[in-house]
Scaffold this active site. Sequence first.
Site, PDB file in Angstrom:
ATOM      1  N   GLY A 110       0.430  -1.446   0.001  1.00  0.00           N
ATOM      2  CA  GLY A 110       0.293   0.344   0.178  1.00  0.00           C
ATOM      3  C   GLY A 110       1.275   1.324  -0.474  1.00  0.00           C
ATOM      4  N   GLY A 188      -6.917  -7.089  -8.410  1.00  0.00           N
ATOM      5  CA  GLY A 188      -5.612  -7.534  -8.406  1.00  0.00           C
ATOM      6  C   GLY A 188      -5.464  -9.125  -8.198  1.00  0.00           C
ATOM      7  N   ARG A 189      -3.434  -8.926  -8.468  1.00  0.00           N
ATOM      8  CA  ARG A 189      -2.486 -10.138  -7.596  1.00  0.00           C
ATOM      9  C   ARG A 189      -3.458 -10.560  -6.483  1.00  0.00           C
ATOM     10  NH1 ARG A 189       1.324  -5.638  -8.879  1.00  0.00           N
ATOM     11  NH2 ARG A 189       0.496  -4.836  -6.911  1.00  0.00           N
ATOM     12  N   ILE A 190      -4.290  -9.818  -5.690  1.00  0.00           N
ATOM     13  CA  ILE A 190      -4.505 -10.348  -4.129  1.00  0.00           C
ATOM     14  C   ILE A 190      -6.066 -11.109  -4.495  1.00  0.00           C
ATOM     15  CG2 ILE A 190      -4.768 -10.276  -1.434  1.00  0.00           C
ATOM     16  CD1 ILE A 190      -2.422  -7.771  -1.294  1.00  0.00           C
ATOM     17  N   ARG A 271      -7.469  -1.152   3.622  1.00  0.00           N
ATOM     18  CA  ARG A 271      -7.034  -0.368   4.003  1.00  0.00           C
ATOM     19  C   ARG A 271      -8.594   0.439   4.945  1.00  0.00           C
ATOM     20  NH1 ARG A 271      -2.959  -0.987   3.937  1.00  0.00           N
ATOM     21  NH2 ARG A 271      -1.001   0.100   3.193  1.00  0.00           N
ATOM     22  N   HIS A 319      -4.726  -5.818  11.629  1.00  0.00           N
ATOM     23  CA  HIS A 319      -3.637  -6.200  10.391  1.00  0.00           C
ATOM     24  C   HIS A 319      -1.851  -6.308   9.857  1.00  0.00           C
ATOM     25  CE1 HIS A 319      -2.376  -1.997   7.167  1.00  0.00           C
ATOM     26  NE2 HIS A 319      -1.887  -3.204   6.584  1.00  0.00           N
TER      27      HIS A 319
HETATM   28  O1  GLV Z   1      -1.121  -3.744   4.681  1.00  0.00           O
HETATM   29  C1  GLV Z   1       0.823  -3.948   4.116  1.00  0.00           C
HETATM   30  C2  GLV Z   1       1.279  -3.153   3.255  1.00  0.00           C
HETATM   31  O2  GLV Z   1       0.040  -2.052   2.343  1.00  0.00           O
HETATM   32  O3  GLV Z   1       1.826  -4.298   2.762  1.00  0.00           O
END
Ligand code: GLV
Length: 354
Positions: A110, A188-190, A271, A319
């Site tokens: 991010g 996206g990739r995730i 986020r 997180h």
């Molecule tokens: O939240 C985690 C990142 O952005 O790597």
Amino acid sequence: MLVMWCSRTALGRLQRIAPCTVTGFNRAMSTLPKVFVTRKVPPEGLDILRKSGQVQFEMWDSDDPVPRVELLKRVKGCEGILCVLTEKIDAQLLNAAGPNLKVVSTMSVGFDHLSLDELKKRGIRVGYTPDVLTDCVAELTVALLLATSRRLIEATHEAKTGGWGTWRTLWLCGHELANSTVGILGLGRIGVAIAERLKPFKVKKFIYTDVALRPELANMIEAEYVSLDELAKQSDFLAICCALTPETYGICNWNLFSKMKKNAIFINTSRGGVVNQEDLYEALSTGLIAGAGLDVTTPEPLPTHHPLFTLKNCVILPHVASASYTTRNSMSALAANNLLAGLRGEPMPKELKL
Ligand SMILES: O=CC(=O)O
């Protein structure tokens, strides 16, 4: 808390010594580019910096963030900054660093903590850490989804606090993935990696929405493009995977929740800023949707008295989506390599196009 010029002893402990350098560089150490590392980084990244002989670096050797006032002092005159997602890299910080600054490398995928316009204006290059965390984040997202939909946190609480009476027909019932529709906001990739992991649970259909069609990624998981409205209406499980941008800020709000199914499970590992938390609270507490699993919130940490913590149907994690030893080490190594490549004026392994 220590701020130190650092290297490692043979025992692997950090100690106060002169800035690290490596032979093979003819320049005097004092002329090596100055770098500030804003947090104790995992060993792989630290070793790369230390062994490079390319930089003199100073690291905030703590698990807690460097205070802003200290940060503003420490970056002065630096050519590189290696940061994490808690540091706001904005005009104030860039001014404090001064005109020498060439590279900002963030140990995160991010980049909403970076003022991209300010960086671009100053010609500062930016590295980030996509890909190396995809598997880890997808894995955690699936875990959070199951924990939320099958009410695992409630169930363990009941089991250990005397709530476990006899076997009951509808007690602690949740919602299953088999035959469900899974929606992905921001493919996206995730998002693809999450869908790949969910498919064996016999999901019937994947749908997604994004600012544009993503045919290549969508084909990998046979996902159908739909509008945001349709995503809300059709999803039994909705996974939020988009970056936080001005366009996605607060996109998960009453307007979205009110279109969702009553049995829907909302999962956010992107986020906190993409969610209007007051609206989410209303949606969860009035039964508009069945549950939410959040790995990210606004603010972080979320205060323990926050209303969302009072809800049984809201599972909140601190997180931790990319928190495996392997991934955090890989992220630190990539962040270090991005920084070093940027300072050499070479293409970075993963550079953010500004
Ligand atoms: O939240 C985690 C990142 O952005 O790597």
